[in-house]
Design an enzyme around this catalytic site. Sequence first.
Site, short mmCIF file in Angstrom:
data_model
loop_
_atom_site.label_atom_id
_atom_site.label_comp_id
_atom_site.label_asym_id
_atom_site.label_seq_id
_atom_site.Cartn_x
_atom_site.Cartn_y
_atom_site.Cartn_z
N TYR A 2 -16.09 32.71 -3.55
CA TYR A 2 -16.33 31.28 -3.38
C TYR A 2 -16.70 30.67 -4.73
CZ TYR A 2 -18.38 26.92 -1.58
OH TYR A 2 -18.66 25.59 -1.31
N ASP A 18 -17.82 33.47 -12.62
CA ASP A 18 -18.62 32.52 -11.85
C ASP A 18 -19.96 33.19 -11.58
OD1 ASP A 18 -19.90 31.01 -9.98
OD2 ASP A 18 -18.17 30.78 -8.65
N LYS A 73 -27.46 27.23 -8.86
CA LYS A 73 -28.57 27.91 -8.16
C LYS A 73 -29.79 28.12 -9.07
CE LYS A 73 -25.62 29.20 -4.46
NZ LYS A 73 -24.26 29.65 -4.40
C1 LIG Z 1 -23.01 28.64 -4.40
C2 LIG Z 1 -21.85 29.01 -5.20
C3 LIG Z 1 -21.00 28.04 -5.76
C4 LIG Z 1 -21.10 26.60 -5.43
O1 LIG Z 1 -22.28 26.01 -5.89
P1 LIG Z 1 -22.76 24.61 -5.23
O2 LIG Z 1 -23.97 24.27 -6.03
O3 LIG Z 1 -23.03 24.91 -3.79
O4 LIG Z 1 -21.67 23.64 -5.41
C5 LIG Z 1 -20.01 28.46 -6.60
N1 LIG Z 1 -19.85 29.76 -6.90
C6 LIG Z 1 -20.64 30.72 -6.38
C7 LIG Z 1 -20.43 32.14 -6.76
C8 LIG Z 1 -21.66 30.38 -5.50
O5 LIG Z 1 -22.40 31.34 -4.96
#
Ligand SMILES: *Cc1c(COP(=O)(O)O)cnc(C)c1O
Length: 428
Positions: free
Chosen positions: A144, A239, A267
């Site tokens: 994601y 990411d 985060k």
């Molecule tokens: C949570 C998450 C996102 C998205 O971040 P948001 O602040 O919810 O837009 C993208 N990549 C990873 C790996 C994530 O865990």
Amino acid sequence: MIYKRSSALFAEAQKVIPGGVNSPVRAFKAVGGDPIFVKEAKGAYLYDEDGNRLIDYINSWGPMILGHAHPPVVNAVVEKAKKGTSFGMPTEIETQIAELAVAMVPNIDKIRFVNSGTEACMSAVRLARGFTKKDKIIKFAGCYHGHSDSFLIQAGSGAVTFGSPNSPGVTEGTAKDTLLARYNDLENVERIIASNKGEIACIIIEPVAGNMGCIPPVKGFLEGLRSLCDANDILLIFDEVMTGFRLAKGGAQELLGINADIVTFGKVIGGGLPVGAFAAREEIMNHLAPLGPVYQAGTLSGNPLAMAAGLAMLTELHNNADIFDSIAKKTEYLHQGITKVLTEKNVVHTINRVGSMISVHFSEDPVIDFESAALGNNDSFKKFFHGLLDQGIYIAPSAFETWFITEALTYEDLDDTIKAISITAENL
Ligand SMILES: *Cc1c(COP(=O)(O)O)cnc(C)c1O
């Protein structure tokens, strides 16, 4: 435990907010029942609107790595707020957090702050395309990267939980530039590169996957991606929205010893306020406006409250580097405890763990990619989730999520959790 007021609030919310929530994973669709409404939180505990105390294993999906309402973070935000909450002009604190982030994370010279992980990943891909002058990207099934159009192709947790891996509203034109690969399968990636020769701008990946449960990269996988990228003029994007400032001071790059070309954050970096960021070496970052042609902007980007929270959080992590070890040890303790009680009760399971990320899968086969993650027994998970909730333990309401361990958890909390799992396991 009784969750009456939460249910009443949920009914109200549903009248004016689609599904009653502002992010789908908060609804209990995958596990049934009504979501819990939080009143406040402190340290490792949530206090809900019915007066229950819950031990929290989600921690706002990662940011609260030091526990809720951590005093240095809260104080930084409160003091900053008194001086104005947004200017749309440069402030010194933006440079301070940038300097600290660049000092903590290997292999980056410059960083730009945005408002979410989604924005960070979306902007990182645009930058990669602008830098390489190529269009296609490779992403992995079950990973994601936020909800921007080009990532909503087999996008893990939230999207999978709701049975819409490919969202309506994403055009075919956009979808065709996203090539889908299998996590931990290097040959698969090689084949995709070979059949799209000279067209791939970047590979984006969660270096430790956390949105299909926790899935570690198998030995050689990320190293192989690094070589493939180097050989084919492709940028490797890690990411690290989940893993950044969690697995180590320098994130997965440091823990695993592999350099990415662009890294994205979210985060933890915001300390619980809406912050994302992306970073790279100077040569790449200088392609961004206003220095270069790749446009990216934000009215509230670098917002003083958000920067104050983020700076306080990173400062804590920078000055107490033992925290990463300490949380990993707690997670290992939990891992061993859960293994013991589930084995005693003959519950078929697989547990994956890297540092302070852990997930329990109700399946006996190794969970190494999205396909194997999807084999878990969802009925068992539902019972597990509700069994724990009844005992005041809050894990994510989906089998496709990692648990996030916080430093605020005590060993007594962990023992209570293991005991609750033992009781729940009777009925699995
Ligand atoms: C949570 C998450 C996102 C998205 O971040 P948001 O602040 O919810 O837009 C993208 N990549 C990873 C790996 C994530 O865990």
